[in-house]
Design an enzyme around this catalytic site. Structure first.
Site, PDB file in Angstrom:
ATOM      1  N   TYR A  68      -1.300   1.498  -0.428  1.00 49.97           N
ATOM      2  CA  TYR A  68      -0.858   2.554   0.484  1.00 49.97           C
ATOM      3  C   TYR A  68      -0.047   3.605  -0.273  1.00 49.97           C
ATOM      4  CZ  TYR A  68      -2.372  -1.035   3.703  1.00 49.97           C
ATOM      5  OH  TYR A  68      -3.132  -1.979   4.346  1.00 49.97           O
ATOM      6  N   SER A  98       0.267  -4.429   3.159  1.00 45.81           N
ATOM      7  CA  SER A  98       1.190  -3.685   4.009  1.00 45.81           C
ATOM      8  C   SER A  98       2.646  -4.123   3.842  1.00 45.81           C
ATOM      9  CB  SER A  98       0.753  -3.819   5.468  1.00 45.81           C
ATOM     10  OG  SER A  98       0.678  -5.185   5.840  1.00 45.81           O
ATOM     11  N   LYS A 119      -5.447 -11.007  -2.763  1.00 44.83           N
ATOM     12  CA  LYS A 119      -4.612 -10.411  -1.713  1.00 44.83           C
ATOM     13  C   LYS A 119      -3.672 -11.456  -1.153  1.00 44.83           C
ATOM     14  CE  LYS A 119      -5.404  -8.759   2.886  1.00 44.83           C
ATOM     15  NZ  LYS A 119      -6.295  -9.080   3.905  1.00 44.83           N
ATOM     16  N   ARG A 150      -3.968 -17.640  11.149  1.00 39.66           N
ATOM     17  CA  ARG A 150      -5.225 -17.601  10.409  1.00 39.66           C
ATOM     18  C   ARG A 150      -5.302 -18.699   9.354  1.00 39.66           C
ATOM     19  NH1 ARG A 150      -6.367 -12.851  12.761  1.00 39.66           N
ATOM     20  NH2 ARG A 150      -5.357 -10.915  12.137  1.00 39.66           N
ATOM     21  N   LYS A 172      -7.756 -14.859  -0.592  1.00 40.40           N
ATOM     22  CA  LYS A 172      -6.939 -14.252   0.453  1.00 40.40           C
ATOM     23  C   LYS A 172      -6.050 -15.324   1.064  1.00 40.40           C
ATOM     24  CE  LYS A 172      -7.359 -11.770   4.803  1.00 40.40           C
ATOM     25  NZ  LYS A 172      -8.268 -11.020   5.669  1.00 40.40           N
TER      26      LYS A 172
HETATM   27  C1  PBG Z   1      -8.556  -8.381   7.949  1.00 37.45           C
HETATM   28  C2  PBG Z   1      -7.599  -7.760   7.014  1.00 37.45           C
HETATM   29  C3  PBG Z   1      -6.214  -7.888   7.010  1.00 37.45           C
HETATM   30  C4  PBG Z   1      -5.746  -7.115   5.961  1.00 37.45           C
HETATM   31  C5  PBG Z   1      -6.837  -6.525   5.354  1.00 37.45           C
HETATM   32  N1  PBG Z   1      -7.983  -6.946   6.015  1.00 37.45           N
HETATM   33  C6  PBG Z   1      -5.339  -8.617   7.945  1.00 37.45           C
HETATM   34  C7  PBG Z   1      -5.352 -10.090   7.968  1.00 37.45           C
HETATM   35  O1  PBG Z   1      -6.055 -10.749   7.237  1.00 37.45           O
HETATM   36  O2  PBG Z   1      -4.609 -10.615   8.794  1.00 37.45           O
HETATM   37  C8  PBG Z   1      -4.311  -6.981   5.580  1.00 37.45           C
HETATM   38  C9  PBG Z   1      -3.996  -5.818   4.707  1.00 37.45           C
HETATM   39  C10 PBG Z   1      -2.562  -5.482   4.625  1.00 37.45           C
HETATM   40  O3  PBG Z   1      -1.661  -6.239   5.037  1.00 37.45           O
HETATM   41  O4  PBG Z   1      -2.280  -4.395   4.111  1.00 37.45           O
HETATM   42  N2  PBG Z   1      -9.393  -7.473   8.559  1.00 37.45           N
END
Ligand code: PBG
Length: 323
Positions: free
Chosen positions: A310, A271, A245, A214, A192
């Protein structure tokens, strides 16, 4: 000269026979944002067509998913109250826990995956318990384990920890096993990246960090070696399925994991990827259907088995249209 592929792509029948990348509706996971309260169906402004729903508004959505043959959902919760310990995240009657029960009552065959994280539940918006120096890893993983257990007790089929703390897969596996959930699978957000592609999600889930970012716990995309070691340690700790991701900018990472490990791989088309395509298509600049299919095939071609997107409902419709 012998031209090996001379005619193979010319005739529809042969093209169908020799092609080797497929998307099935069974590959798709649809994310749902569940908000505590009643009568809520709020469109997420940066993600047109995506909504936050309260549980009393959920059945219509579930009926659509069932009709389209989409059998897996990924749940995110938006609680009424946040605090520095994110305690709504492990409340046995919290929004996700009640959401799981609701979905299982309505659609017993729906596979329910839950995002296990704290950022939607903490007042500061970070993914764990913090002090002045940042997130405290070892305390946070105890909370992750507690959250995962409460999802398991509510009936989740798969838990998906997305916090990126070290050692959380082991902590979650242990608590699940101790409580009789040996068969419950862990889908780990193993790879991630600290990514700007999550921007719209933070509006959707109301989870932007109140300060800072983060980068302390998510990965730096300027490094290519970390992905392998993250996946290796997660598998050793007990991860059954691994997530990469974001998806589209990380096809090389998906491929590398595919070539190195024997583990089901999930590509999470996040997203920002959705918003970009939507913005382009709402402006009439791109062809939404063709772009969505092209990029989803790219994820499969790179080696992803499962796609969190999505666009899941759209893809299910396209697959039907093109049959
Ligand atoms: C954390 C989480 C995030 C996403 C999925 N789980 C946000 C992050 O890490 O800041 C992002 C998913 C997306 O952007 O569609 N709970």
């Amino acid at each position: 000269m012998f031209k090996r592929h001379r005619n193979l792509r010319k005739t529809t029948g042969i093209r169908k026979l020799v092609r080797d990348v497929y998307i099935s509706v069974d590959d798709l996971v649809y994310p749902l944002f569940l908000e505590e309260g009643t009568g809520i169906k709020t469109e997420i402004s940066s993600m047109p067509g995506q909504y936050r729903l309260s549980l009393d508004m959920l059945d219509e959505e579930l009926n659509i998913l069932n009709e389209l043959g989409i059998n897996s959902v990924l749940l995110f919760g938006i609680p009424l109250e946040k605090d520095s310990f994110g305690k709504e995240a492990y409340n046995d009657i919290g929004i996700v826990q009640e959401g799981i029960k609701h979905i299982k009552r309505h659609s017993p065959n729906m596979l329910v995956i839950t995002d296990v994280c704290m950022c939607e539940y903490t007042s500061h918006g970070h993914c764990g318990i913090i002090d002045e120096s940042g997130v405290i890893n070892d305390i946070t993983i105890e909370y992750m384990a507690k959250i995962a257990l409460s999802h398991a007790k509510a009936g989740a089929d798969i838990v998906a920890p997305s916090d990126m703390m070290d050692g959380r897969i082991k902590a979650i596996r242990e608590i699940l096993d101790e409580n009789g959930f040996e068969e419950l699978a862990i889908m780990s957000y193993s790879v991630k990246y600290a990514s700007s592609f999550y921007g719209p999600f933070r509006e959707a889930a109301n989870s932007a960090p109140a300060y800072g970012d983060r980068k302390q716990y998510q990965m730096d995309y300027r490094f290519s070696i970390d992905a392998i070691s993250e996946v290796r340690s997660d598998i050793e700790e007990g991860a059954d399925i691994v997530i990469v991701k974001p998806a589209l900018s990380y096809l090389d990472v998906i491929k590398k994991i595919k070539d190195t490990f024997e583990v089901p791989i999930v590509a999470y088309s996040v997203s920002g990827e959705y918003s970009m395509i939507k913005a382009g298509s709402l402006n009439g600049w791109i062809d939404e259907k063709n772009i969505v299919m092209e990029k989803t095939y790219a994820l499969k071609r790179a080696g992803a088995n499962i796609i969190i997107t999505y666009f899941a409902k759209d893809i299910a419709r396209y697959l039907r249209e093109d049959k």
